[in-house]
Design a protein around this motif. Structure first.
Motif, PDB file in Angstrom:
ATOM      1  N   PRO A 153       0.816  -1.220   0.000  1.00  0.00           N
ATOM      2  CA  PRO A 153       0.000   0.000   0.000  1.00  0.00           C
ATOM      3  C   PRO A 153       0.847   1.266   0.000  1.00  0.00           C
ATOM      4  CG  PRO A 153      -0.927  -1.611   1.500  1.00  0.00           C
ATOM      5  CD  PRO A 153       0.396  -2.166   1.064  1.00  0.00           C
ATOM      6  N   TYR A 154       1.996   1.232   0.668  1.00  0.00           N
ATOM      7  CA  TYR A 154       2.886   2.398   0.639  1.00  0.00           C
ATOM      8  C   TYR A 154       3.305   2.709  -0.794  1.00  0.00           C
ATOM      9  CZ  TYR A 154       7.168   5.130   0.908  1.00  0.00           C
ATOM     10  OH  TYR A 154       8.136   6.087   0.701  1.00  0.00           O
ATOM     11  N   GLY A 155       3.794   1.705  -1.519  1.00  0.00           N
ATOM     12  CA  GLY A 155       4.208   1.917  -2.898  1.00  0.00           C
ATOM     13  C   GLY A 155       3.064   2.398  -3.777  1.00  0.00           C
ATOM     14  N   ALA A 156       1.872   1.840  -3.565  1.00  0.00           N
ATOM     15  CA  ALA A 156       0.710   2.265  -4.345  1.00  0.00           C
ATOM     16  C   ALA A 156       0.371   3.718  -4.075  1.00  0.00           C
ATOM     17  CB  ALA A 156      -0.481   1.359  -4.020  1.00  0.00           C
ATOM     18  N   SER A 157       0.472   4.133  -2.823  1.00  0.00           N
ATOM     19  CA  SER A 157       0.146   5.531  -2.483  1.00  0.00           C
ATOM     20  C   SER A 157       1.164   6.498  -3.075  1.00  0.00           C
ATOM     21  CB  SER A 157       0.063   5.702  -0.960  1.00  0.00           C
ATOM     22  OG  SER A 157       1.336   5.615  -0.338  1.00  0.00           O
ATOM     23  N   LYS A 158       2.437   6.113  -3.096  1.00  0.00           N
ATOM     24  CA  LYS A 158       3.452   6.987  -3.684  1.00  0.00           C
ATOM     25  C   LYS A 158       3.290   7.083  -5.194  1.00  0.00           C
ATOM     26  CE  LYS A 158       6.287   8.791  -1.646  1.00  0.00           C
ATOM     27  NZ  LYS A 158       6.270  10.120  -0.950  1.00  0.00           N
ATOM     28  N   LEU A 159       2.913   5.975  -5.821  1.00  0.00           N
ATOM     29  CA  LEU A 159       2.679   5.996  -7.260  1.00  0.00           C
ATOM     30  C   LEU A 159       1.492   6.896  -7.598  1.00  0.00           C
ATOM     31  CD1 LEU A 159       3.303   5.002 -10.109  1.00  0.00           C
ATOM     32  CD2 LEU A 159       1.850   3.007  -9.640  1.00  0.00           C
ATOM     33  N   ALA A 160       0.411   6.777  -6.842  1.00  0.00           N
ATOM     34  CA  ALA A 160      -0.754   7.627  -7.090  1.00  0.00           C
ATOM     35  C   ALA A 160      -0.398   9.101  -6.925  1.00  0.00           C
ATOM     36  CB  ALA A 160      -1.890   7.244  -6.143  1.00  0.00           C
ATOM     37  N   ALA A 161       0.373   9.414  -5.888  1.00  0.00           N
ATOM     38  CA  ALA A 161       0.738  10.810  -5.633  1.00  0.00           C
ATOM     39  C   ALA A 161       1.588  11.377  -6.763  1.00  0.00           C
ATOM     40  CB  ALA A 161       1.487  10.911  -4.307  1.00  0.00           C
ATOM     41  N   GLU A 162       2.564  10.613  -7.229  1.00  0.00           N
ATOM     42  CA  GLU A 162       3.435  11.136  -8.296  1.00  0.00           C
ATOM     43  C   GLU A 162       2.676  11.249  -9.607  1.00  0.00           C
ATOM     44  OE1 GLU A 162       5.815   7.974 -10.846  1.00  0.00           O
ATOM     45  OE2 GLU A 162       6.817   8.335  -8.931  1.00  0.00           O
ATOM     46  N   ARG A 163       1.737  10.321  -9.859  1.00  0.00           N
ATOM     47  CA  ARG A 163       0.953  10.409 -11.096  1.00  0.00           C
ATOM     48  C   ARG A 163       0.063  11.652 -11.081  1.00  0.00           C
ATOM     49  NH1 ARG A 163       3.272   9.244 -14.864  1.00  0.00           N
ATOM     50  NH2 ARG A 163       4.910   9.614 -13.370  1.00  0.00           N
ATOM     51  N   TYR A 164      -0.495  11.969  -9.909  1.00  0.00           N
ATOM     52  CA  TYR A 164      -1.256  13.213  -9.798  1.00  0.00           C
ATOM     53  C   TYR A 164      -0.363  14.415 -10.084  1.00  0.00           C
ATOM     54  CZ  TYR A 164      -5.773  11.533  -8.020  1.00  0.00           C
ATOM     55  OH  TYR A 164      -7.013  10.965  -7.898  1.00  0.00           O
ATOM     56  N   ALA A 165       0.838  14.416  -9.536  1.00  0.00           N
ATOM     57  CA  ALA A 165       1.745  15.546  -9.742  1.00  0.00           C
ATOM     58  C   ALA A 165       2.064  15.716 -11.224  1.00  0.00           C
ATOM     59  CB  ALA A 165       3.025  15.348  -8.935  1.00  0.00           C
ATOM     60  N   CYS A 166       2.375  14.629 -11.899  1.00  0.00           N
ATOM     61  CA  CYS A 166       2.716  14.716 -13.316  1.00  0.00           C
ATOM     62  C   CYS A 166       1.486  15.070 -14.163  1.00  0.00           C
ATOM     63  CB  CYS A 166       3.338  13.406 -13.786  1.00  0.00           C
ATOM     64  SG  CYS A 166       4.962  13.075 -13.047  1.00  0.00           S
ATOM     65  N   ALA A 167       0.305  14.580 -13.763  1.00  0.00           N
ATOM     66  CA  ALA A 167      -0.922  14.924 -14.484  1.00  0.00           C
ATOM     67  C   ALA A 167      -1.247  16.406 -14.330  1.00  0.00           C
ATOM     68  CB  ALA A 167      -2.085  14.070 -13.977  1.00  0.00           C
ATOM     69  N   TYR A 168      -1.077  16.930 -13.123  1.00  0.00           N
ATOM     70  CA  TYR A 168      -1.300  18.373 -12.908  1.00  0.00           C
ATOM     71  C   TYR A 168      -0.346  19.183 -13.774  1.00  0.00           C
ATOM     72  CZ  TYR A 168      -4.617  18.545  -8.991  1.00  0.00           C
ATOM     73  OH  TYR A 168      -5.742  18.506  -8.196  1.00  0.00           O
ATOM     74  N   SER A 169       0.891  18.732 -13.864  1.00  0.00           N
ATOM     75  CA  SER A 169       1.875  19.436 -14.686  1.00  0.00           C
ATOM     76  C   SER A 169       1.429  19.500 -16.135  1.00  0.00           C
ATOM     77  CB  SER A 169       3.228  18.733 -14.577  1.00  0.00           C
ATOM     78  OG  SER A 169       4.230  19.430 -15.285  1.00  0.00           O
ATOM     79  N   GLU A 170       0.847  18.416 -16.620  1.00  0.00           N
ATOM     80  CA  GLU A 170       0.402  18.347 -18.012  1.00  0.00           C
ATOM     81  C   GLU A 170      -0.883  19.129 -18.237  1.00  0.00           C
ATOM     82  OE1 GLU A 170       0.339  17.324 -22.005  1.00  0.00           O
ATOM     83  OE2 GLU A 170       1.941  16.948 -20.543  1.00  0.00           O
TER      84      GLU A 170
END
Length: 328
Positions: A153-170
């Motif tokens: 779950p830790y890895g899944a939460s970090k992946l979700a957070a970084e994907r949000y960051a990159c999506a916001y950037s786009e």
């Protein structure tokens, strides 16, 4: 520059805040002082940041609060030029016991910051991601094109957070970068990490404990190398919207790491083996070609060099640091 560092009383965030303040920037630290490990270590991180500001033209302010508090986050981001988001609920194994908290802090807290940064139009958002996003390796070293299939779950939460960051950037034309750290270590590191445990046990005549058969491999990254990658992003904009590995120059078997620390400190000790935790990754190893290309990144410490430096620091700070390690 005005820099907000979330999780700035923690290990990596504390070193970042200290570096930025020492370089003459105006630093605000947001940290909820979560008792995941001994709070006295976090107090030393805060003291180091304040001392760095006092010795430079910078400033340092500590705010006790939580990234889940959207109103507080919005207020702090409004006064910042850059946001370095290091705050997270840490720990692969504990995430198995309470996955929803990891979602609330690591995903929800990140979204609070991203919303505030988007609305304020800051210069850049830099977040700490993790090698845990990769999961079971299909090949090594991991490059950023490797499938992301986290096994905790830790890895899944970090992946979700970084994907949000990159999506916001786009989507919002918003400068954001996610740095995927590979097992960071060094002075004032979290006491429940393998290196600090091995050193502490050997210095006190206790055998190192290895979970599993010791053939697991890790890419350990010295804290100074992490700092350099982050500092570069105060100026470099070529990496916006991307996730980037920040790792070491090599990797090492856990058994070999324990043996090397044991041989330096207490060669008479025998290694002890206990059952491996299912959520632990079997192998990690970073390809840093993208970091080199975009950030000019080059790790300056091999694992053996960094461990030797940590042992020297540990000896110098044993009086206050060791009791906190051994009681955690």
């Amino acid at each position: 520059m005005r820099i907000l560092v979330t999780g700035g009383a923690g290990f990596i965030g504390g070193h970042l805040a200290e570096r930025f303040a020492g370089d003459g920037h105006d630093v605000v630290v947001l940290d909820n002082r979560d008792p995941f490990y001994d709070l006295d270590i976090k107090s030393h991180n805060v003291e180091a940041g304040r001392a760095a500001a006092d010795a430079s033209d910078g400033s340092y302010e500590f705010v006790e609060g939580d990234v889940r508090d959207a109103e507080l986050v919005t207020d702090l981001v409004a006064d910042a030029d850059y946001v370095y988001h290091q705050a997270a609920q840490a720990g692969v194994r504990p995430s198995v016991e309470n996955p929803r908290k990891y979602d609330e802090v690591n995903v929800g807290g990140t979204l609070n910051l991203l919303d505030a940064c988007r609305d304020e139009g800051i210069e850049r958002f830099v977040m700490a991601s993790s090698s845990s996003v990769y999961g079971v390796p299909q090949y090594l070293p991991y490059d950023e094109e490797h499938p992301t299939t986290p096994v905790s779950p830790y890895g899944a939460s970090k992946l979700a957070a970084e994907r949000y960051a990159c999506a916001y950037s786009e989507v919002y034309d918003f400068p954001a970068v996610a740095l995927r750290y590979f097992t960071v270590y060094g002075p004032r590191m979290r006491p429940n990490m393998a290196i600090s445990n091995f050193v502490s046990r050997c210095m006190n005549g206790d055998p190192p404990i290895i979970y599993g058969d010791g053939t697991q491999t890790r890419d350990f990254t010295y804290i100074d190398d992490i700092l350099e990658a982050n500092v570069t992003l105060l100026e470099e904009d070529a990496a916006d919207g991307q996730a980037i590995n920040i790792g070491s120059t090599d990797n090492i078997e856990i058994k070999t790491l324990a043996e090397e620390i044991r041989d330096q400190l207490a060669p008479e000790l025998e290694l002890v083996y206990e059952e491996r935790h299912d959520a632990d990754a079997e192998h990690t190893h970073a390809s840093t070609e993208r970091a080199s290309e975009l950030l000019g990144y080059e790790a300056s410490h091999t694992i053996r060099e960094g461990v030797s430096k940590f042992i020297d620091w540990y000896r110098e700070n044993r009086e206050w640091y060791e009791p906190l390690v051994r009681n955690s």
